[in-house]
Scaffold this motif. Structure first.
Motif, PDB file in Angstrom:
ATOM      1  N   PHE A 110      -8.075   1.793   7.232  1.00  0.00           N
ATOM      2  CA  PHE A 110      -6.757   1.859   7.683  1.00  0.00           C
ATOM      3  C   PHE A 110      -6.046   2.616   6.827  1.00  0.00           C
ATOM      4  N   LEU A 111      -5.824   2.225   5.369  1.00  0.00           N
ATOM      5  CA  LEU A 111      -5.118   3.041   4.356  1.00  0.00           C
ATOM      6  C   LEU A 111      -5.455   4.471   4.373  1.00  0.00           C
ATOM      7  N   ASN A 112      -6.399   5.039   4.362  1.00  0.00           N
ATOM      8  CA  ASN A 112      -6.908   6.467   4.365  1.00  0.00           C
ATOM      9  C   ASN A 112      -6.305   6.864   5.615  1.00  0.00           C
ATOM     10  N   ALA A 113      -6.752   6.214   6.765  1.00  0.00           N
ATOM     11  CA  ALA A 113      -6.344   6.897   8.064  1.00  0.00           C
ATOM     12  C   ALA A 113      -4.681   6.924   8.217  1.00  0.00           C
ATOM     13  N   THR A 114      -4.101   6.114   7.710  1.00  0.00           N
ATOM     14  CA  THR A 114      -2.542   6.196   7.659  1.00  0.00           C
ATOM     15  C   THR A 114      -2.033   7.410   6.772  1.00  0.00           C
ATOM     16  N   ASN A 115      -2.685   7.473   5.628  1.00  0.00           N
ATOM     17  CA  ASN A 115      -2.233   8.463   4.828  1.00  0.00           C
ATOM     18  C   ASN A 115      -3.127   9.878   4.950  1.00  0.00           C
ATOM     19  N   SER A 116      -3.444   9.954   6.050  1.00  0.00           N
ATOM     20  CA  SER A 116      -4.163  11.226   6.612  1.00  0.00           C
ATOM     21  C   SER A 116      -3.062  12.258   7.187  1.00  0.00           C
ATOM     22  N   VAL A 117      -1.950  12.015   7.273  1.00  0.00           N
ATOM     23  CA  VAL A 117      -0.992  12.781   8.041  1.00  0.00           C
ATOM     24  C   VAL A 117      -0.090  13.121   6.795  1.00  0.00           C
ATOM     25  N   PRO A 118       0.604  14.370   6.958  1.00  0.00           N
ATOM     26  CA  PRO A 118       1.562  15.189   6.010  1.00  0.00           C
ATOM     27  C   PRO A 118       2.416  14.063   5.433  1.00  0.00           C
ATOM     28  N   PRO A 161       0.820  -1.234  -0.132  1.00  0.00           N
ATOM     29  CA  PRO A 161       0.103  -0.084   0.001  1.00  0.00           C
ATOM     30  C   PRO A 161       0.738   1.271   0.205  1.00  0.00           C
ATOM     31  N   GLN A 162       0.520   2.217  -0.986  1.00  0.00           N
ATOM     32  CA  GLN A 162       1.460   3.309  -1.061  1.00  0.00           C
ATOM     33  C   GLN A 162       0.587   4.532  -0.607  1.00  0.00           C
ATOM     34  N   MET A 163       1.718   5.699  -0.020  1.00  0.00           N
ATOM     35  CA  MET A 163       0.987   6.956   0.205  1.00  0.00           C
ATOM     36  C   MET A 163       1.679   7.970  -0.783  1.00  0.00           C
ATOM     37  N   PHE A 164       0.943   7.991  -1.783  1.00  0.00           N
ATOM     38  CA  PHE A 164       1.187   9.023  -2.906  1.00  0.00           C
ATOM     39  C   PHE A 164       1.153  10.490  -2.313  1.00  0.00           C
ATOM     40  N   PHE A 165      -0.078  10.744  -1.645  1.00  0.00           N
ATOM     41  CA  PHE A 165      -0.470  12.079  -1.260  1.00  0.00           C
ATOM     42  C   PHE A 165      -1.086  11.760   0.216  1.00  0.00           C
ATOM     43  N   SER A 166      -0.958  12.908   0.876  1.00  0.00           N
ATOM     44  CA  SER A 166      -2.010  12.769   2.227  1.00  0.00           C
ATOM     45  C   SER A 166      -3.455  12.983   1.729  1.00  0.00           C
ATOM     46  N   THR A 167      -4.315  12.295   2.642  1.00  0.00           N
ATOM     47  CA  THR A 167      -5.682  12.469   2.355  1.00  0.00           C
ATOM     48  C   THR A 167      -6.199  13.603   3.076  1.00  0.00           C
ATOM     49  N   GLU A 168      -5.314  14.218   3.647  1.00  0.00           N
ATOM     50  CA  GLU A 168      -5.851  15.716   4.554  1.00  0.00           C
ATOM     51  C   GLU A 168      -4.789  16.607   3.666  1.00  0.00           C
ATOM     52  N   VAL A 200      13.582  -6.229  -2.892  1.00  0.00           N
ATOM     53  CA  VAL A 200      13.036  -6.664  -1.758  1.00  0.00           C
ATOM     54  C   VAL A 200      11.866  -5.796  -1.800  1.00  0.00           C
ATOM     55  N   ASN A 201      10.652  -6.252  -1.468  1.00  0.00           N
ATOM     56  CA  ASN A 201       9.423  -5.467  -1.234  1.00  0.00           C
ATOM     57  C   ASN A 201       9.259  -5.417   0.242  1.00  0.00           C
ATOM     58  N   TYR A 202       8.995  -4.050   0.639  1.00  0.00           N
ATOM     59  CA  TYR A 202       8.976  -4.098   2.258  1.00  0.00           C
ATOM     60  C   TYR A 202       7.738  -2.901   2.273  1.00  0.00           C
ATOM     61  N   ARG A 203       6.955  -3.000   3.495  1.00  0.00           N
ATOM     62  CA  ARG A 203       5.983  -2.261   3.903  1.00  0.00           C
ATOM     63  C   ARG A 203       6.230  -0.755   3.992  1.00  0.00           C
ATOM     64  N   VAL A 204       5.539   0.088   3.501  1.00  0.00           N
ATOM     65  CA  VAL A 204       5.905   1.636   3.623  1.00  0.00           C
ATOM     66  C   VAL A 204       4.772   2.144   4.299  1.00  0.00           C
ATOM     67  N   GLY A 205       5.051   3.895   4.670  1.00  0.00           N
ATOM     68  CA  GLY A 205       3.935   4.259   5.145  1.00  0.00           C
ATOM     69  C   GLY A 205       3.514   3.861   6.626  1.00  0.00           C
ATOM     70  N   GLY A 206       2.443   3.952   6.773  1.00  0.00           N
ATOM     71  CA  GLY A 206       2.065   3.661   8.085  1.00  0.00           C
ATOM     72  C   GLY A 206       1.919   2.241   8.390  1.00  0.00           C
ATOM     73  N   PHE A 207       1.780   1.344   7.145  1.00  0.00           N
ATOM     74  CA  PHE A 207       1.855  -0.061   7.275  1.00  0.00           C
ATOM     75  C   PHE A 207       3.342  -0.465   7.787  1.00  0.00           C
ATOM     76  N   GLY A 208       4.409   0.308   7.622  1.00  0.00           N
ATOM     77  CA  GLY A 208       5.586  -0.158   7.831  1.00  0.00           C
ATOM     78  C   GLY A 208       6.153   0.381   8.823  1.00  0.00           C
ATOM     79  N   PHE A 209       5.937   1.727   8.888  1.00  0.00           N
ATOM     80  CA  PHE A 209       6.717   2.578   9.947  1.00  0.00           C
ATOM     81  C   PHE A 209       5.906   3.458  10.692  1.00  0.00           C
ATOM     82  N   LEU A 210       4.924   2.992  11.355  1.00  0.00           N
ATOM     83  CA  LEU A 210       3.855   3.788  12.313  1.00  0.00           C
ATOM     84  C   LEU A 210       4.714   3.762  13.644  1.00  0.00           C
ATOM     85  N   ASN A 270      -6.175   6.172  -3.340  1.00  0.00           N
ATOM     86  CA  ASN A 270      -6.497   5.062  -2.439  1.00  0.00           C
ATOM     87  C   ASN A 270      -7.424   4.341  -2.654  1.00  0.00           C
ATOM     88  N   THR A 271      -8.356   4.644  -3.704  1.00  0.00           N
ATOM     89  CA  THR A 271      -9.456   3.919  -3.958  1.00  0.00           C
ATOM     90  C   THR A 271      -9.310   2.557  -4.395  1.00  0.00           C
TER      91      THR A 271
END
Length: 569
Positions: free
Chosen positions: A316-324, A93-100, A184-194, A113-114
């Motif tokens: 969860f995706l939209n929540a993790t992507n709500s930060v800057p 799951p990617q965080m291209f842009f914040s949802t806020e 290697v694929n690894y978790r990014v954004g809030g999925f990997g570094f919350l 994120n859709t």
């Protein structure tokens, strides 16, 4: 001013989206030619194109979903049977842009994120996979060196889909130095570094780094079947990938062993080394965690972390992507990145380097000349020195005294002729403080921090060789200069078949083989001295290279070094 910058910012955003999208899927005709490799868990069927075999999407861990969401990776031990590895594999799951935030980026964030867009880009939470590429005809007896790639993307986006190592593999063959390329694929954004105190207490920090580490262990267990030599692994990364390279060197206080053997013997870092960081339970970390919890509707839960694990994927995706995000006003004041937790990263990386608490291996490290320009496009309201100071203080270092930031900014010449893109006179000043901000961000995160890192590692391990560079081959590019990540096109893909591409790829492949970039390079490529000899950089241009004294902006470097314990992201 905003109207003037809008086309430029929009172009940068679209370019970032394009860079993060997966490579085109091979046509049916191209994928009909197959090859296979047998590993302990099954038979992998890969595709063949232009003399390179590709095996993508190979699972190495249990799907990090359900109760395993926000948990360290669990090794996959079940049989794969006959596994179709002809594709590229998924993206996490990617965080291209914040949802806020502002209207444009928040709308883009929700759109991307859709589920439809995620499906198109093959994004899925079940994403812990490997990609292996090797020259056609390689056998299990070949014992080729292994180049292990860790992608960048601000710890928010990226995947092995984006990086086809075919041209690099083919170049190695043409030089008589074939090798195996692994990503290697690894978790990014809030999925990997919350982060946050709940994350720390649960042992759920730095998950993306643990994914990378398990990928390295997978190589040790399986790469011999592909014809790779597990004792000749070099780790290579760009941007967040380069930062991850040193993090892998420093994980567990420098223990890079697995089953009694070293996971890697060399390291290459493009645009990244150490980032001094606050711990996992810092105040800003908790603010981010609490924001994610709130956006996921978990604030009233007795166990907020359990609630996040049970939330449906879209929530969860939209929540993790709500930060800057990195493509925003907050720039490289990252919401998600590796942080000290006392176990995986026992201290902040710059301290680990200075203490010698890392796996000391030969390394190549360097930067693009204008690292900060790409991250300074979103702050057109900065028109005075005071506004610049307040921005850096409030966005990056709100816990320290404002005067500490004043001291930093004062080490940079306020003249627009002095800023980045460097050596461009009065040009490229898209807003009054753009060039000075670009110089400061580029230096603090990349260029001058690299020099401080090299001085630290030289002091504690003087006999371990290192080579360093500065890339200037995109000099003259309007606004951006030789910007951050421009080496992906020039070095990784070699899009421009010029001296810089040829020389850098030759240096890297020689290093992969001999741990010295000079061994085996052609006579028309300049000898590259170790950094410790005279503290010189190899400066790359399109048609040539030269040696450059690594002493520019010395006052700024000394100030950053002296205040490293204050300047924590």
């Amino acid at each position: 001013m905003y109207n003037t910058l809008a086309p430029l910012v929009s172009a940068a955003l679209l370019a970032s989206i394009a860079a993060a999208l997966p490579a085109p899927t091979r046509t049916l005709e191209e994928r009909t030619v197959t090859a296979s490799v047998v590993i302990s868990q099954g038979t992998l069927v890969g595709s063949v194109l232009n003399g390179v075999e590709n095996y993508g999407g190979i699972p190495f861990a249990e799907p990090p979903t359900g109760n395993l969401r926000l948990k360290p990776p669990q090794r996959l031990n079940s049989s794969l049977g006959t596994f179709d590895a002809t594709g590229l594999g998924p993206a996490c799951p990617q965080m291209f842009f914040s949802t806020e935030g502002d209207l444009i980026t928040s709308v883009l964030g929700y759109l991307i994120n859709t589920p439809l867009f995620q499906t198109v880009t093959e994004q899925t939470e079940d994403c812990l996979t490997m990609r292996v590429q090797r020259p056609i005809g390689t056998t299990s007896d070949s014992k080729l060196p292994v180049l292990f790639w860790i992608f960048g993307g601000g710890f928010e986006l990226g995947s092995p889909q984006m990086y086809d190592g075919s041209s690099l593999v083919a170049n190695g063959v043409s030089q008589g130095k074939p090798f195996v390329f692994v990503s290697v694929n690894y978790r990014v954004g809030g999925f990997g570094f919350l982060a946050g105190k709940e994350i720390l207490a649960d042992g759920a920090s730095n998950l993306g780094l643990l994914d990378q580490r398990m990928g390295l262990e997978w190589v040790q267990d399986n790469i011999a079947a592909f014809g790779g030599d597990p004792e000749k692994v070099t780790i290579w990364g760009e941007s967040a990938g380069a930062i991850s390279v040193f993090d892998q060197m420093a994980l567990y206080g420098g223990d890079n062993t697995y089953n009694g053997k070293k996971l890697f013997r060399g390291a290459i870092m493009n645009s990244g080394s150490v980032i001094p960081t606050d711990p996992v339970d810092c105040d800003r970390c908790q603010d981010i965690y609490d924001t994610v919890v709130s956006k996921a509707g978990c604030s009233s839960a007795a166990d907020t972390l359990a609630c996040l694990r049970s939330a449906d994927y879209d929530t969860f995706l939209n929540a993790t992507n709500s930060v800057p995000g990195i493509l925003s006003y907050n720039s490289v004041a990252l919401s998600y990145l590796p942080r000290p937790d006392g176990v995986v990263l026992i201290d902040t990386p710059d301290v680990l380097a200075a203490n010698g608490q890392y796996a000391a291996v030969p390394m190549i490290i360097g930067d693009q000349e204008d690292e900060g320009t790409l991250f300074s496009l979103f702050q057109p309201n900065l028109t005075t020195t005071d506004e610049l100071v307040d921005y850096i203080w409030k966005i990056f270092f709100p816990a320290i005294e404002r005067d500490d930031v004043v001291g930093l900014v004062d080490t940079y010449d306020p003249s627009i002729t002095a800023g980045s893109p460097f050596d461009t006179g009065t040009f490229n000043a898209v807003y009054p403080e753009f060039k000075r901000l670009a110089a400061i961000l580029g230096d603090m995160v990349f260029t001058l921090t690299r020099r401080n890192f090299l001085e630290s590692t030289l002091a504690v391990n003087p006999d371990v060789p290192s080579w360093s560079y500065l890339a200037s081959y995109d000099y003259g590019t309007p606004i951006l200069g030789t910007f951050h990540a421009s080496d992906i096109l020039q070095v990784f893909y070699g899009i421009l078949p010029n001296y810089a591409s040829k020389a850098i790829q030759s240096y890297y492949i020689s290093f992969l083989y001999t741990l010295d970039p000079n061994n085996g390079t052609s006579s028309d490529i300049q000898q590259w001295p170790q950094w410790k000899e005279d503290k010189q950089l190899m400066q790359f241009w399109n048609s040539n290279s030269n040696l450059l004294a690594d002493d520019f902006r010395a006052a700024s470097q000394q100030y950053i070094s002296a205040n490293s314990k204050k300047f924590l992201i």
